[in-house]
Design a protein around this motif. Structure first.
Motif, PDB file in Angstrom:
ATOM      1  N   THR A 191     -49.581  15.439  57.740  1.00 31.85           N
ATOM      2  CA  THR A 191     -48.188  15.338  57.315  1.00 31.85           C
ATOM      3  C   THR A 191     -47.277  16.340  58.011  1.00 31.85           C
ATOM      4  O   THR A 191     -47.702  17.440  58.361  1.00 31.85           O
ATOM      5  CB  THR A 191     -48.070  15.538  55.795  1.00 31.85           C
ATOM      6  N   LYS A 192     -46.059  15.921  58.195  1.00 30.97           N
ATOM      7  CA  LYS A 192     -45.029  16.818  58.708  1.00 30.97           C
ATOM      8  C   LYS A 192     -43.991  17.109  57.622  1.00 30.97           C
ATOM      9  O   LYS A 192     -42.968  17.742  57.899  1.00 30.97           O
ATOM     10  CB  LYS A 192     -44.343  16.187  59.923  1.00 30.97           C
ATOM     11  N   LEU A 193     -44.241  16.651  56.413  1.00 33.11           N
ATOM     12  CA  LEU A 193     -43.312  16.865  55.311  1.00 33.11           C
ATOM     13  C   LEU A 193     -43.493  18.262  54.736  1.00 33.11           C
ATOM     14  O   LEU A 193     -44.612  18.675  54.441  1.00 33.11           O
ATOM     15  CB  LEU A 193     -43.525  15.822  54.224  1.00 33.11           C
ATOM     16  N   SER A 194     -42.385  18.958  54.550  1.00 38.39           N
ATOM     17  CA  SER A 194     -42.438  20.354  54.130  1.00 38.39           C
ATOM     18  C   SER A 194     -42.446  20.485  52.610  1.00 38.39           C
ATOM     19  O   SER A 194     -41.677  19.829  51.900  1.00 38.39           O
ATOM     20  CB  SER A 194     -41.226  21.106  54.676  1.00 38.39           C
ATOM     21  N   ARG A 195     -43.298  21.373  52.131  1.00 44.77           N
ATOM     22  CA  ARG A 195     -43.316  21.744  50.722  1.00 44.77           C
ATOM     23  C   ARG A 195     -42.721  23.137  50.516  1.00 44.77           C
ATOM     24  O   ARG A 195     -42.902  23.740  49.462  1.00 44.77           O
ATOM     25  CB  ARG A 195     -44.742  21.678  50.167  1.00 44.77           C
ATOM     26  N   THR A 224     -39.552  19.822  37.701  1.00 43.41           N
ATOM     27  CA  THR A 224     -38.220  19.901  38.299  1.00 43.41           C
ATOM     28  C   THR A 224     -38.292  20.457  39.704  1.00 43.41           C
ATOM     29  O   THR A 224     -37.706  19.902  40.650  1.00 43.41           O
ATOM     30  CB  THR A 224     -37.304  20.773  37.427  1.00 43.41           C
ATOM     31  N   VAL A 225     -39.010  21.554  39.872  1.00 38.57           N
ATOM     32  CA  VAL A 225     -39.121  22.186  41.189  1.00 38.57           C
ATOM     33  C   VAL A 225     -39.829  21.262  42.169  1.00 38.57           C
ATOM     34  O   VAL A 225     -39.456  21.178  43.350  1.00 38.57           O
ATOM     35  CB  VAL A 225     -39.828  23.548  41.071  1.00 38.57           C
ATOM     36  N   SER A 226     -40.826  20.534  41.717  1.00 38.78           N
ATOM     37  CA  SER A 226     -41.525  19.594  42.610  1.00 38.78           C
ATOM     38  C   SER A 226     -40.566  18.549  43.168  1.00 38.78           C
ATOM     39  O   SER A 226     -40.664  18.157  44.341  1.00 38.78           O
ATOM     40  CB  SER A 226     -42.670  18.905  41.860  1.00 38.78           C
ATOM     41  N   LEU A 227     -39.628  18.095  42.350  1.00 36.78           N
ATOM     42  CA  LEU A 227     -38.665  17.093  42.804  1.00 36.78           C
ATOM     43  C   LEU A 227     -37.635  17.662  43.775  1.00 36.78           C
ATOM     44  O   LEU A 227     -36.933  16.898  44.450  1.00 36.78           O
ATOM     45  CB  LEU A 227     -37.952  16.483  41.598  1.00 36.78           C
ATOM     46  N   LEU A 228     -37.542  18.987  43.849  1.00 36.17           N
ATOM     47  CA  LEU A 228     -36.606  19.644  44.769  1.00 36.17           C
ATOM     48  C   LEU A 228     -37.212  19.893  46.144  1.00 36.17           C
ATOM     49  O   LEU A 228     -36.501  20.285  47.068  1.00 36.17           O
ATOM     50  CB  LEU A 228     -36.137  20.972  44.178  1.00 36.17           C
ATOM     51  N   LEU A 229     -38.501  19.666  46.300  1.00 34.36           N
ATOM     52  CA  LEU A 229     -39.161  19.922  47.584  1.00 34.36           C
ATOM     53  C   LEU A 229     -38.636  18.983  48.660  1.00 34.36           C
ATOM     54  O   LEU A 229     -38.383  17.798  48.403  1.00 34.36           O
ATOM     55  CB  LEU A 229     -40.667  19.720  47.452  1.00 34.36           C
ATOM     56  N   PRO A 230     -38.497  19.462  49.899  1.00 36.22           N
ATOM     57  CA  PRO A 230     -38.158  18.544  50.998  1.00 36.22           C
ATOM     58  C   PRO A 230     -39.141  17.379  51.084  1.00 36.22           C
ATOM     59  O   PRO A 230     -38.761  16.260  51.420  1.00 36.22           O
ATOM     60  CB  PRO A 230     -38.243  19.448  52.232  1.00 36.22           C
ATOM     61  N   ALA A 231     -40.412  17.641  50.758  1.00 33.88           N
ATOM     62  CA  ALA A 231     -41.433  16.594  50.840  1.00 33.88           C
ATOM     63  C   ALA A 231     -41.254  15.500  49.787  1.00 33.88           C
ATOM     64  O   ALA A 231     -41.815  14.411  49.942  1.00 33.88           O
ATOM     65  CB  ALA A 231     -42.822  17.221  50.695  1.00 33.88           C
ATOM     66  N   ALA A 232     -40.479  15.763  48.750  1.00 28.75           N
ATOM     67  CA  ALA A 232     -40.238  14.745  47.715  1.00 28.75           C
ATOM     68  C   ALA A 232     -39.130  13.811  48.184  1.00 28.75           C
ATOM     69  O   ALA A 232     -38.075  13.676  47.557  1.00 28.75           O
ATOM     70  CB  ALA A 232     -39.877  15.410  46.396  1.00 28.75           C
ATOM     71  N   SER A 233     -39.383  13.161  49.302  1.00 25.84           N
ATOM     72  CA  SER A 233     -38.330  12.457  50.032  1.00 25.84           C
ATOM     73  C   SER A 233     -38.253  10.965  49.744  1.00 25.84           C
ATOM     74  O   SER A 233     -37.332  10.301  50.218  1.00 25.84           O
ATOM     75  CB  SER A 233     -38.523  12.662  51.540  1.00 25.84           C
ATOM     76  N   TYR A 234     -39.202  10.416  48.980  1.00 22.91           N
ATOM     77  CA  TYR A 234     -39.181   8.970  48.735  1.00 22.91           C
ATOM     78  C   TYR A 234     -39.282   8.644  47.249  1.00 22.91           C
ATOM     79  O   TYR A 234     -39.755   7.601  46.855  1.00 22.91           O
ATOM     80  CB  TYR A 234     -40.312   8.274  49.513  1.00 22.91           C
ATOM     81  N   ILE A 235     -38.802   9.553  46.452  1.00 24.05           N
ATOM     82  CA  ILE A 235     -38.689   9.299  45.014  1.00 24.05           C
ATOM     83  C   ILE A 235     -37.244   9.552  44.624  1.00 24.05           C
ATOM     84  O   ILE A 235     -36.730  10.669  44.756  1.00 24.05           O
ATOM     85  CB  ILE A 235     -39.671  10.162  44.190  1.00 24.05           C
ATOM     86  N   THR A 236     -36.573   8.515  44.176  1.00 25.69           N
ATOM     87  CA  THR A 236     -35.178   8.648  43.782  1.00 25.69           C
ATOM     88  C   THR A 236     -34.852   7.622  42.708  1.00 25.69           C
ATOM     89  O   THR A 236     -35.444   6.538  42.671  1.00 25.69           O
ATOM     90  CB  THR A 236     -34.220   8.514  44.977  1.00 25.69           C
ATOM     91  N   GLY A 237     -33.962   8.000  41.824  1.00 23.06           N
ATOM     92  CA  GLY A 237     -33.627   7.142  40.700  1.00 23.06           C
ATOM     93  C   GLY A 237     -34.718   7.089  39.644  1.00 23.06           C
ATOM     94  O   GLY A 237     -34.656   6.273  38.721  1.00 23.06           O
TER      95      GLY A 237
END
Length: 259
Positions: A5-9, A232-245
């Motif tokens: 992965t290249k997604l940042s945590r 809450t903090v997990s949802l703020l991660l740059p890697a949390a990029s495909y969860i919305t709504g």
């Protein structure tokens, strides 16, 4: 070997504003963000308590800026966002956590006042903070917004119509903003806490808490504020990029338990 992965945590140097940060879930969220290297703007109307939280965070090497504000003032959200931006830089995340609950039956003489106050804090302020923060949050395509709702936004309890209505509204606001700003890369999600040990539930006797939790939750206990803050903090991660709504209960299984 190439990393999967290249997604940042990492939250290092990301600027996140947290409302209602003087106690409970807001305080826990601010601490966790600072622990992860974020620069944290904290907002609350309780000046002394907010100052104490800021000192706690600085005491462990965190970066924080505190803004004392009454968010029932329609001008306060934009002013708070501007102050945090000036002190820490443009926002990368927003946590709309501030809330109030007033037990008041519909026929009570104080209902209208309770309704106005509850909606102002729990829903209107969230919309106004979002409005003020949006230009920052969409600038890089990886902004994050988390709105704190409640399991009351998924059901109802007698005697707290203003609170229940406001939390249903938070879920509607979250979904609307997720759709409206999804094209920018901004994610907007709602967390729905269940029975949590906060100032809002402090007046409930411990034995009553225990009975309620055993009857209503799968885990049979109240949660601590940090257990909500971690999600809450997990949802703020740059890697949390495909969860919305999304509307995420953090309720020990309250909303799934039939009996």
């Amino acid at each position: 070997m190439t990393r999967l992965t290249k997604l940042s945590r990492s939250l290092v140097d990301r600027v996140v504003l947290v409302t209602g940060a003087a106690s409970g879930m807001g305080r826990a969220t601010a601490h966790l963000l600072a622990d992860e290297g974020a620069k944290v703007g904290i907002v609350d109307r309780s000046g002394d308590a907010l100052k104490a939280v800021a000192e706690e965070i600085r005491g462990v090497g965190g970066t924080v800026h505190a803004v004392v504000a009454d968010i029932t003032d329609p001008e306060a959200p934009a002013a708070a966002v501007a102050e945090v931006r000036a002190a820490l830089g443009p926002l990368d995340g927003l946590v709309n956590n501030a809330g109030v609950s007033i037990h008041v039956p519909l026929e009570d003489p104080g209902f209208a006042e309770a309704w106005a106050t509850t909606l102002a804090v729990n829903l209107t302020a969230q919309a106004l903070f979002a409005r003020a923060a949006i230009p920052d949050l969409v600038r890089h395509g990886d902004g994050r917004m988390v709105n704190i709702a409640s399991t009351e936004g998924l059901g109802a309890t007698a005697g707290i119509a203003p609170y229940t209505s406001s939390k249903h509204g938070v879920i509607g606001l979250t979904r609307s903003l997720a759709v409206e700003y999804g094209r920018t890369g901004l994610t907007v999600n709602a967390v729905c806490p269940g029975p949590i040990r906060t100032a809002m539930t402090a007046g409930i006797p411990d034995d009553a808490k225990e009975v309620f939790a055993r009857r209503r939750t799968a885990l049979r206990r109240y949660a601590e504020p940090e257990e909500v803050a971690q999600i809450t903090v997990s949802l703020l991660l740059p890697a949390a990029s495909y969860i919305t709504g999304a509307v995420i209960p953090v309720d020990g299984g309250l909303t799934i338990r039939n009996a």
